[in-house]
Write a protein that holds these residues in place. Structure first.
Motif, short mmCIF file in Angstrom:
data_model
loop_
_atom_site.label_atom_id
_atom_site.label_comp_id
_atom_site.label_asym_id
_atom_site.label_seq_id
_atom_site.Cartn_x
_atom_site.Cartn_y
_atom_site.Cartn_z
N LEU A 285 0.81 -1.22 0.00
CA LEU A 285 0.00 0.00 0.00
C LEU A 285 0.85 1.27 0.00
CD1 LEU A 285 -2.73 -1.10 2.57
CD2 LEU A 285 -3.04 -0.76 0.10
N ALA A 286 2.15 1.13 -0.18
CA ALA A 286 3.04 2.30 -0.19
C ALA A 286 4.30 1.93 -0.97
CB ALA A 286 3.40 2.71 1.24
N VAL A 287 5.08 2.95 -1.29
CA VAL A 287 6.41 2.73 -1.87
C VAL A 287 7.42 3.28 -0.87
CG1 VAL A 287 5.50 2.91 -4.21
CG2 VAL A 287 6.46 4.94 -3.11
N GLU A 288 8.68 2.93 -1.05
CA GLU A 288 9.66 3.30 -0.05
C GLU A 288 10.68 4.30 -0.58
OE1 GLU A 288 13.13 0.71 0.88
OE2 GLU A 288 12.00 -0.82 -0.23
N ILE A 289 11.20 5.07 0.35
CA ILE A 289 12.45 5.80 0.13
C ILE A 289 13.57 5.03 0.80
CG2 ILE A 289 13.76 7.87 0.77
CD1 ILE A 289 11.32 9.53 0.12
N LYS A 290 13.41 4.77 2.11
CA LYS A 290 14.42 3.98 2.82
C LYS A 290 13.77 3.42 4.09
CE LYS A 290 19.28 4.17 4.24
NZ LYS A 290 19.69 3.11 3.30
N LEU A 291 13.46 2.12 4.07
CA LEU A 291 12.72 1.52 5.18
C LEU A 291 13.50 1.49 6.48
CD1 LEU A 291 10.84 -1.54 3.60
CD2 LEU A 291 10.03 0.80 3.95
N ASP A 292 14.82 1.40 6.40
CA ASP A 292 15.62 1.27 7.62
C ASP A 292 16.25 2.58 8.06
OD1 ASP A 292 17.32 1.36 5.45
OD2 ASP A 292 18.73 -0.12 6.23
N TYR A 293 15.77 3.69 7.51
CA TYR A 293 16.27 5.00 7.93
C TYR A 293 15.91 5.24 9.39
CZ TYR A 293 16.93 10.09 8.08
OH TYR A 293 17.33 11.36 8.41
N LYS A 294 16.83 5.80 10.15
CA LYS A 294 16.55 6.14 11.55
C LYS A 294 17.11 7.53 11.86
CE LYS A 294 16.17 1.54 13.66
NZ LYS A 294 16.25 0.70 12.47
N ASN A 295 16.21 8.41 12.27
CA ASN A 295 16.58 9.73 12.76
C ASN A 295 16.12 9.73 14.21
OD1 ASN A 295 17.12 12.40 13.23
ND2 ASN A 295 15.92 13.19 11.52
N ASP A 296 16.97 9.23 15.08
CA ASP A 296 16.49 8.64 16.33
C ASP A 296 16.36 9.62 17.48
OD1 ASP A 296 16.67 6.80 18.84
OD2 ASP A 296 16.20 5.54 17.12
N LEU A 297 15.16 9.62 18.07
CA LEU A 297 14.91 10.44 19.26
C LEU A 297 15.37 9.76 20.54
CD1 LEU A 297 11.26 11.55 18.48
CD2 LEU A 297 13.31 12.94 18.24
N TYR A 298 15.47 8.44 20.50
CA TYR A 298 15.68 7.67 21.72
C TYR A 298 17.09 7.13 21.86
CZ TYR A 298 10.62 7.72 21.29
OH TYR A 298 9.32 8.12 21.13
#
Length: 362
Positions: A285-298
């Motif tokens: 139901l969607a397309v990806e740019i980068k599934l494993d991208y992390k811009n992490d708050l934690y």
């Protein structure tokens, strides 16, 4: 779902506990499965999350790549919170989940067939379609943006909006800007400044020219709008919207489906990588740019990579040009609206929940 300590209060007064799980059924199953792997199979989840492999999770048909494990399970401190929450969820009388059977059929069936899990009632989509956000000042709509959208052809504009905590460093902002120019598509871009040690939350730019490539605003004048705050619901509801570059927060995904706008998945933090995996690879139901991208708050130890303009442009082109994804999203959108009215699956599920409540209080 973060208030499971209230179960102790309910127990003290001999009151039945019910939990509303605000994410999807797939992620609920993932959370409970992580706890099972830890408690019953003595697996080291933090170590597993950094391995380049896949692992089966009952609520997904496809094995889940460990690279999309959410950041809270990648550190000992936050994993303990996830595990504690999962253990408490197993103690309640029932779990309401913000989803619907037609969207997450396999996940809901999987949860319902597991006798170690309390009854699960899909009662979604539960959405605030009035715009604004609870607990924050409701800002006025971007009237000039809406007027601009009124002049655009149907399904011709891509929206870039990354949630209440979504932001990027300057180098990534420039890559996004280049991608938009290269794609040639009309756009509305909600852009905010990355937090610093003082603010802790994204801020609005006083002057967009300090972060955007030189001449970008002039070259895209008439083609796009760069704004700060955005009434996401109001924009998604507009017929000119044809695609949505999103952080894949669960509410945002449900909103995009409700309005039939396909998503380009660019997850950032929390459970968003799992949501993106489900939407792109599990459900199509969607397309990806980068599934494993992390811009992490934690977990600031997680490295944030730069996604290139070409990668971003490719995702935008696919969402705007792939008619098959758009058709599937439109169909699910219609089902999301029909499921909550009389005769719909969530309507029936909510009725069953009421009967459950009556039995447990009588």
């Amino acid at each position: 779902m973060f208030c499971t300590s209230m179960i102790d209060v309910a127990n003290e007064f001999n009151i039945s506990s019910y939990v509303f799980f605000t994410s999807g059924a797939g992620f609920l199953g993932f959370t409970l499965h992580i706890q099972t792997l830890t408690d019953d199979e003595n697996q080291d989840i933090v170590q597993l999350s950094y391995m380049d492999t896949e692992t089966p999770v009952p609520t997904f048909v496809k094995p889940v790549p460990t690279k999309v494990f959410p950041s809270p399970v990648q550190s000992r401190e936050t994993l303990d919170l996830v595990l504690s929450t999962a253990r408490r969820l197993r103690e309640v009388k029932a779990i309401m989940v913000n989803s619907f059977l037609e969207l997450e059929t396999h996940a809901i069936d999987s949860l319902s067939s597991d006798n170690t899990i309390p009854p699960v009632y899909p009662v979604g989509p539960v959405l605030n379609l009035e715009g604004g956000t609870s607990g924050r000042i409701k800002k006025p709509p971007e009237d000039d943006v809406i007027r601009w959208l009124d002049d655009q052809p149907p399904s011709s504009v891509v929206l870039l909006c990354f949630g209440s905590m979504g932001s990027f460093e300057a180098v990534q902002v420039k890559e996004i800007a280049r991608a938009l120019e290269q794609s040639g598509y009309r756009f509305v871009w909600s852009l905010r400044q990355a937090p610093n040690e003082t603010t802790k939350v994204p801020r609005y730019y006083e002057d967009l020219r300090t972060v955007l490539p030189e001449g970008f605003l002039e070259r895209t004048d008439g083609i796009g709008k760069v704004i700060g705050w955005a009434s996401q619901v109001e924009l998604l509801a507009h017929p000119a919207l044809g695609g949505f570059v999103s952080h894949c927060g669960w509410n945002s995904l449900l909103e995009s489906l409700w309005f039939g706008v396909p998503v380009v998945a660019w997850p950032m933090y929390s459970e968003q990588q799992i949501n993106a995996f489900e939407m792109v690879l599990e459900l199509g139901l969607a397309v990806e740019i980068k599934l494993d991208y992390k811009n992490d708050l934690y977990n600031r130890m997680v490295e944030t990579v730069i996604v290139t303009a070409n990668e971003i442009e490719s995702g935008i082109r696919r969402v705007m040009e792939d008619g098959s994804v758009r058709r599937k999203v439109k169909i699910i959108g219609e089902k999301s609206r029909s499921t909550i009215i009389e005769g719909g699956s969530s309507y029936a599920s909510f009725d069953s929940l009421i009967q459950d409540l009556i039995r447990n209080v009588s």
